[in-house]
Scaffold this active site. Structure first.
Site, PDB file in Angstrom:
ATOM      1  N   CYS A   1       0.919  -1.311  -0.017  1.00 56.48           N
ATOM      2  CA  CYS A   1      -0.046  -0.231   0.027  1.00 56.48           C
ATOM      3  C   CYS A   1       0.819   1.302  -0.224  1.00 56.48           C
ATOM      4  CB  CYS A   1      -0.911   0.175   1.362  1.00 56.48           C
ATOM      5  SG  CYS A   1      -1.869   1.491   1.416  1.00 56.48           S
TER       6      CYS A   1
ATOM      7  N   CYS B   1      -0.367   4.100   2.299  1.00 53.45           N
ATOM      8  CA  CYS B   1      -0.031   3.861   3.524  1.00 53.45           C
ATOM      9  C   CYS B   1       1.418   3.892   4.149  1.00 53.45           C
ATOM     10  CB  CYS B   1      -0.417   2.346   4.292  1.00 53.45           C
ATOM     11  SG  CYS B   1      -1.933   1.850   3.680  1.00 53.45           S
ATOM     12  N   ASP B   2       2.439   3.596   3.218  1.00 52.61           N
ATOM     13  CA  ASP B   2       3.651   3.636   3.395  1.00 52.61           C
ATOM     14  C   ASP B   2       4.741   4.362   2.629  1.00 52.61           C
ATOM     15  OD1 ASP B   2       2.988   1.652   5.525  1.00 52.61           O
ATOM     16  OD2 ASP B   2       3.108  -0.074   3.918  1.00 52.61           O
TER      17      ASP B   2
END
Ligand code: NAP
Length: 306
Positions: A132, A135-136
């Site tokens: 993701c 997200c990261d």
């Protein structure tokens, strides 16, 4: 014992839209959502093809959908559905907290990220391996990452990371990306590297990702490339575990089989969104949620055994 009309399993675009249509048509419904609301749509870095918004992040769009749905429906957050069974009339939904009875179910559990299966993938998860970019991605600003995959997700994640200032290389197993043309054009315009005809033999690194070992599928050549991160974006697996013992028809690709009205082969059991395959867009998940709610409404208005 209270018996409600519809259990909606999953709080992504399909489930949220189903709830709005169900409750506005007079049915009593509840949404069960096991984790981070919004499903995978929440992770889309940005969305340019949802009408009404020129550009919006997945998270913002899901926030808006959820806020709208919550005007109507109770969302049982973090309440994991553990089983769905059926007695002679109703569905019994057992969750991590309680047991509930419903006249019908809209199953909108979506899908999970497909794993690559390469050595190092599990060991280095969270240590440079991610599924993701939203997200990261922030951790890889000014660093060097590989995106594995050639579809729309791989393309949007690559573009998102490039915009963050990351040095991005897409690695794809064929000689052509599957992503839509507008994404392909952006990839060229932004100067994102693409390595074609290559599969990942291994993700390298002791405690953190240090690179990947690639095999060229045409020449058989093996090469090691240095990267700080590896984003795996090779498609999804529909989440059908809960219905496997119910006798719900599932096709060869693992998706639940539905008719045009989102009815499965089990009476009063409907699906919507990625779990039933098809075009797998946010807009179609919403559409399927609305259709499933309408079918439930129509069917509940009939005498039960007709
Ligand atoms: P996808 O379209 O199924 O693409 C998966 C990609 O991963 C393909 O390029 C496939 O290669 C590759 N792949 C699959 N298994 C692999 C393996 N074991 N090793 C290496 N590569 C592998 O999946 P997606 O990109 O995750 O998208 C999921 C759905 O969401 C799709 O319907 C997509 O259109 C939709 N979506 C749409 C947008 C948008 O902007 N409209 C954005 C994101 C997602 P091959 O090409 O060789 O099969």
């Amino acid at each position: 014992m209270d018996i409600l009309d519809i259990a909606i399993i999953g709080g992504g675009p399909a489930g949220l839209t189903a709830s709005i249509y169900a409750i506005r048509s007079g049915l009593k419904a509840v949404i069960f959502d096991k984790g981070i609301y919004g499903g995978q749509a929440n992770q889309a870095p940005w969305i340019e093809n949802y009408p009404g918004f020129d550009e919006i992040s997945g998270m913002d769009l899901m926030d808006k959908m959820r806020a709208q749905a919550m005007k109507y429906v109770e969302i049982k957050d973090s309440e994991n559905v553990e089983s769905i069974t059926k007695d002679d009339r109703n569905f019994i939904v057992k969750t991590s907290k309680e047991e509930y009875h419903f006249r019908s179910v809209i199953y909108a559990t979506g899908s999970v990220h497909r794993r690559l299966g390469a050595p190092g993938e599990g060991r280095l998860l969270g240590k440079g391996v991610s599924y993701c970019a939203t997200c990261d991605g922030f951790f890889f600003k000014d660093k060097k990452v590989a995106i594995i995959g050639g579809g729309n997700n791989a393309a949007t994640e690559a573009i998102y990371l490039k915009k963050l200032g990351t040095d991005v290389t897409i690695v794809h197993r064929r000689d052509e990306l599957r992503a839509e043309d507008s994404h392909k054009d952006t990839i060229v315009e932004m100067g994102i590297n693409v390595v074609y005809d290559s599969v990942v033999e291994e993700i390298l690194g002791e405690n953190m990702v240090e690179g990947i070992r690639l095999k060229n599928v045409k020449t058989g050549d093996i090469s090691d490339l240095n990267f700080n991160g590896v984003f795996i974006s090779i498609g999804d697996i529909p989440q059908t575990e809960l219905v496997k013992d119910m006798g719900v028809d599932i096709d060869d690709s693992g998706y639940i089989v539905v008719d045009k009205a989102q009815r499965t082969n089990i009476p009063h059991f409907y699906t919507a969104g990625d779990v039933s395959g098809g075009f797998r867009q946010i807009i179609t998940a919403c559409s399927e949620g609305a259709i499933a709610a309408n079918s439930a409404h129509e069917d509940l208005a009939k005498p039960y055994w007709t």
